[in-house]
Design a protein around this motif. Structure first.
Motif, PDB file in Angstrom:
ATOM      1  N   LEU A  64       8.797  13.054   4.144  1.00  0.00           N
ATOM      2  CA  LEU A  64       8.112  13.238   2.988  1.00  0.00           C
ATOM      3  C   LEU A  64       7.447  11.461   3.811  1.00  0.00           C
ATOM      4  N   ARG A  65       7.558  10.632   4.548  1.00  0.00           N
ATOM      5  CA  ARG A  65       6.943   9.679   5.436  1.00  0.00           C
ATOM      6  C   ARG A  65       5.580  10.290   5.724  1.00  0.00           C
ATOM      7  N   THR A  66       5.870  11.039   6.884  1.00  0.00           N
ATOM      8  CA  THR A  66       4.775  11.291   7.630  1.00  0.00           C
ATOM      9  C   THR A  66       4.069  11.581   6.544  1.00  0.00           C
ATOM     10  N   VAL A  67       4.364  12.480   5.808  1.00  0.00           N
ATOM     11  CA  VAL A  67       3.042  13.061   4.171  1.00  0.00           C
ATOM     12  C   VAL A  67       2.257  11.563   4.117  1.00  0.00           C
ATOM     13  N   LEU A  68       3.135  11.271   3.857  1.00  0.00           N
ATOM     14  CA  LEU A  68       2.535   9.688   3.147  1.00  0.00           C
ATOM     15  C   LEU A  68       2.057   9.112   3.896  1.00  0.00           C
ATOM     16  N   SER A 105      -3.549  12.883  -4.148  1.00  0.00           N
ATOM     17  CA  SER A 105      -2.852  13.882  -4.472  1.00  0.00           C
ATOM     18  C   SER A 105      -0.925  14.285  -3.487  1.00  0.00           C
ATOM     19  N   ALA A 106      -1.628  14.877  -2.458  1.00  0.00           N
ATOM     20  CA  ALA A 106      -0.229  14.833  -1.239  1.00  0.00           C
ATOM     21  C   ALA A 106       0.330  13.864  -0.933  1.00  0.00           C
ATOM     22  N   GLY A 107      -0.252  12.072  -1.003  1.00  0.00           N
ATOM     23  CA  GLY A 107       0.517  10.994  -1.234  1.00  0.00           C
ATOM     24  C   GLY A 107       1.550  10.715  -2.045  1.00  0.00           C
ATOM     25  N   PHE A 108       0.855  11.520  -3.334  1.00  0.00           N
ATOM     26  CA  PHE A 108       1.550  11.042  -4.959  1.00  0.00           C
ATOM     27  C   PHE A 108       2.845  11.789  -4.993  1.00  0.00           C
ATOM     28  N   ALA A 109       2.558  13.080  -3.867  1.00  0.00           N
ATOM     29  CA  ALA A 109       4.055  14.208  -4.158  1.00  0.00           C
ATOM     30  C   ALA A 109       4.795  13.617  -3.792  1.00  0.00           C
ATOM     31  N   ALA A 110       4.010  13.072  -2.004  1.00  0.00           N
ATOM     32  CA  ALA A 110       5.135  12.220  -1.392  1.00  0.00           C
ATOM     33  C   ALA A 110       6.444  10.972  -1.330  1.00  0.00           C
ATOM     34  N   ALA A 111       5.246  10.383  -2.312  1.00  0.00           N
ATOM     35  CA  ALA A 111       5.891   9.545  -3.121  1.00  0.00           C
ATOM     36  C   ALA A 111       6.857   9.934  -4.051  1.00  0.00           C
ATOM     37  N   LEU A 112       6.502  10.291  -4.894  1.00  0.00           N
ATOM     38  CA  LEU A 112       7.439  11.033  -5.879  1.00  0.00           C
ATOM     39  C   LEU A 112       8.527  10.772  -5.700  1.00  0.00           C
ATOM     40  N   GLY A 113       8.760  12.487  -4.060  1.00  0.00           N
ATOM     41  CA  GLY A 113       9.417  12.815  -3.475  1.00  0.00           C
ATOM     42  C   GLY A 113      10.041  11.543  -2.912  1.00  0.00           C
ATOM     43  N   LEU A 114       9.972  10.512  -2.214  1.00  0.00           N
ATOM     44  CA  LEU A 114      10.623   9.462  -1.426  1.00  0.00           C
ATOM     45  C   LEU A 114      11.200   8.789  -3.434  1.00  0.00           C
ATOM     46  N   ALA A 115      11.022   8.865  -4.163  1.00  0.00           N
ATOM     47  CA  ALA A 115      11.354   8.370  -5.084  1.00  0.00           C
ATOM     48  C   ALA A 115      12.087   8.519  -6.218  1.00  0.00           C
ATOM     49  N   CYS A 116      12.159   9.690  -5.927  1.00  0.00           N
ATOM     50  CA  CYS A 116      13.627  10.895  -6.530  1.00  0.00           C
ATOM     51  C   CYS A 116      15.013  10.599  -5.827  1.00  0.00           C
ATOM     52  N   LEU A 144       9.399  -0.608  -5.645  1.00  0.00           N
ATOM     53  CA  LEU A 144       8.684  -0.177  -4.975  1.00  0.00           C
ATOM     54  C   LEU A 144       7.915   0.979  -4.615  1.00  0.00           C
ATOM     55  N   ALA A 145       9.261   1.873  -4.910  1.00  0.00           N
ATOM     56  CA  ALA A 145       8.528   3.150  -5.185  1.00  0.00           C
ATOM     57  C   ALA A 145       8.187   4.078  -5.926  1.00  0.00           C
ATOM     58  N   LEU A 146       8.260   3.397  -7.345  1.00  0.00           N
ATOM     59  CA  LEU A 146       7.214   3.953  -8.350  1.00  0.00           C
ATOM     60  C   LEU A 146       5.924   3.253  -8.270  1.00  0.00           C
ATOM     61  N   LEU A 147       6.255   2.202  -7.954  1.00  0.00           N
ATOM     62  CA  LEU A 147       4.811   1.289  -6.910  1.00  0.00           C
ATOM     63  C   LEU A 147       3.920   2.324  -6.133  1.00  0.00           C
ATOM     64  N   GLU A 148       3.900   2.834  -5.711  1.00  0.00           N
ATOM     65  CA  GLU A 148       3.977   3.660  -4.141  1.00  0.00           C
ATOM     66  C   GLU A 148       3.030   5.005  -5.533  1.00  0.00           C
ATOM     67  N   VAL A 149       4.143   6.130  -5.832  1.00  0.00           N
ATOM     68  CA  VAL A 149       3.748   6.374  -6.611  1.00  0.00           C
ATOM     69  C   VAL A 149       2.242   5.969  -7.467  1.00  0.00           C
ATOM     70  N   ASN A 150       2.796   5.323  -8.472  1.00  0.00           N
ATOM     71  CA  ASN A 150       1.383   5.300  -9.943  1.00  0.00           C
ATOM     72  C   ASN A 150       0.759   4.557  -8.869  1.00  0.00           C
ATOM     73  N   ALA A 151       0.376   3.894  -7.881  1.00  0.00           N
ATOM     74  CA  ALA A 151      -1.140   3.676  -6.719  1.00  0.00           C
ATOM     75  C   ALA A 151      -1.466   5.145  -6.456  1.00  0.00           C
ATOM     76  N   PHE A 152      -0.801   5.476  -5.338  1.00  0.00           N
ATOM     77  CA  PHE A 152      -1.863   7.465  -5.029  1.00  0.00           C
ATOM     78  C   PHE A 152      -1.973   7.704  -6.531  1.00  0.00           C
ATOM     79  N   LEU A 153      -1.468   7.819  -7.168  1.00  0.00           N
ATOM     80  CA  LEU A 153      -1.939   8.549  -8.595  1.00  0.00           C
ATOM     81  C   LEU A 153      -3.730   8.142  -9.312  1.00  0.00           C
ATOM     82  N   ALA A 154      -3.527   6.887  -9.048  1.00  0.00           N
ATOM     83  CA  ALA A 154      -4.559   5.582  -9.901  1.00  0.00           C
ATOM     84  C   ALA A 154      -5.434   6.082  -8.106  1.00  0.00           C
ATOM     85  N   ALA A 155      -5.368   6.225  -6.747  1.00  0.00           N
ATOM     86  CA  ALA A 155      -6.242   6.822  -6.106  1.00  0.00           C
ATOM     87  C   ALA A 155      -7.309   7.617  -5.461  1.00  0.00           C
TER      88      ALA A 155
END
Length: 338
Positions: A64-68, A105-116, A144-155
């Motif tokens: 997941l971090r590789t994808v991120l 979008s891939a970063g959003f999915a990876a960040a969401l997985g890390l948040a889980c 911080l995990a939620l922040l990354e999820v939201n930031a990738f979605l905004a990006a």
């Protein structure tokens, strides 16, 4: 450096030059890929014989971090090269199709997985029922995990809008959040570590993502093929990349010494999982630097400057290995000595 187009009668010679460069490029790729075998096989070989225990789900977290990291590099590189294009005289208006929306979008999915993973106490969840979303707000890592999820979605939304350049701001948030996550408050001088990580992440994203988009521009867009503007663009990128390499090396060395004091570096490079993977990353980066130097020499001295795209393509492949090793590095136990 001569930037004029070569005579049409010399096309065959240039084609042969490109083909002759394929052998050395393949040899370099094979040699540096050997250094990546241990980390690419996963955490188990790296941990073997060290006495260290891997956290649950280390392999998944590393993926997941590789994808991120890759998702961060692609849009940052596109923004960087498109800015360089403004300095290229007589640059063709055509540019490759942006991959930023897909990457974010891939970063959003990876960040969401890390948040889980964070929401289940840094354990791999067995199902959605095991994910306690509310707990993310109760911890620093969760926020911080939620922040990354939201930031990738905004990006991703910014990249798909009429003003894709605005994605730079949410991407900056991702970089800062990742740097803060990597250096918890319990660490000695965490702000210094976070600052080093911010600079390292930005430079790495500019280098890897910028090279990918520059090559896509000069190789896949018909208007750029054989154009003097292609050599100019690669030259501009090469000058910036030289600075990025220096900064990457400096920040990488400083970050490593913060985790492994000088008197124990040699021992930990072979006796700890973190040290082994770090050593593999260093060897891979040495290969990247050699390929970058080779491309720069061909850009300056070859009769066809665009022949530098051969070793530059090999450089992209090795950088992909570096990203994978970096993802694994963040998931392994850190041998901190205070």
């Amino acid at each position: 450096m001569t930037l004029t187009n070569p005579a049409s009668g010399t096309t065959g010679a240039h084609g042969n030059a490109r083909r002759s460069g394929a052998g050395p490029a393949a040899a370099v790729l094979v040699l540096v890929a050997l250094a990546g075998l241990i980390p690419l096989l996963g955490p188990s070989p790296a941990l073997h014989g060290t006495g260290e225990a891997a956290a649950p789900g280390t392999g998944g977290v590393a993926l997941l971090r590789t994808v991120l990291f890759a998702a961060l590099a692609v849009p940052v590189g596109e923004l960087f090269v498109r800015r360089l294009l403004r300095s290229v005289p007589d640059a063709p208006p055509a540019v490759p199709r942006a991959w930023s929306t897909v990457a974010n979008s891939a970063g959003f999915a990876a960040a969401l997985g890390l948040a889980c993973v964070v929401a289940t106490g840094n354990l791999v969840p067995d199902g959605l029922a095991a994910v306690d979303v509310g707990s993310l707000y109760a911890s620093r890592d969760g926020r911080l995990a939620l922040l990354e999820v939201n930031a990738f979605l905004a990006a991703a939304l910014c990249a798909a809008s009429r003003r894709p350049d605005t994605q730079v701001w949410p991407l900056a948030v991702v970089v800062v959040a990742e740097a803060l996550r990597a250096h918890p408050g319990t660490e000695h001088t965490p702000l210094i570590g976070s600052g080093l990580t911010v600079v390292h992440l930005v430079c790495a994203s500019l280098w890897a993502g910028g090279l990918l988009y520059a090559l896509r521009t000069v190789r896949t867009v018909r208007a750029w093929r054989g154009s003097p503007a292609g050599a100019v663009l690669l030259g501009l990128y090469a000058r910036v990349a030289a600075v990025l390499l220096v900064v990457l090396t400096a920040t990488g060395v400083c970050s490593s010494l913060r985790r492994m004091p000088p008197e124990s570096v040699l021992e930990q490079l072979t006796d700890t999982a973190y040290g082994r993977v770090l050593l593999a990353k260093v060897i891979l980066m040495a290969g990247v630097a050699a390929l970058a130097l080779w491309a720069r020499i061909r850009l300056a001295r070859a009769s066809d400057p665009l022949s530098a795209a051969g070793p530059a393509r090999a450089e992209v492949y090795v950088l992909a290995l570096v990203v994978a090793v970096s993802g694994l590095l963040t998931a392994l136990p850190v041998p901190i000595r205070w």
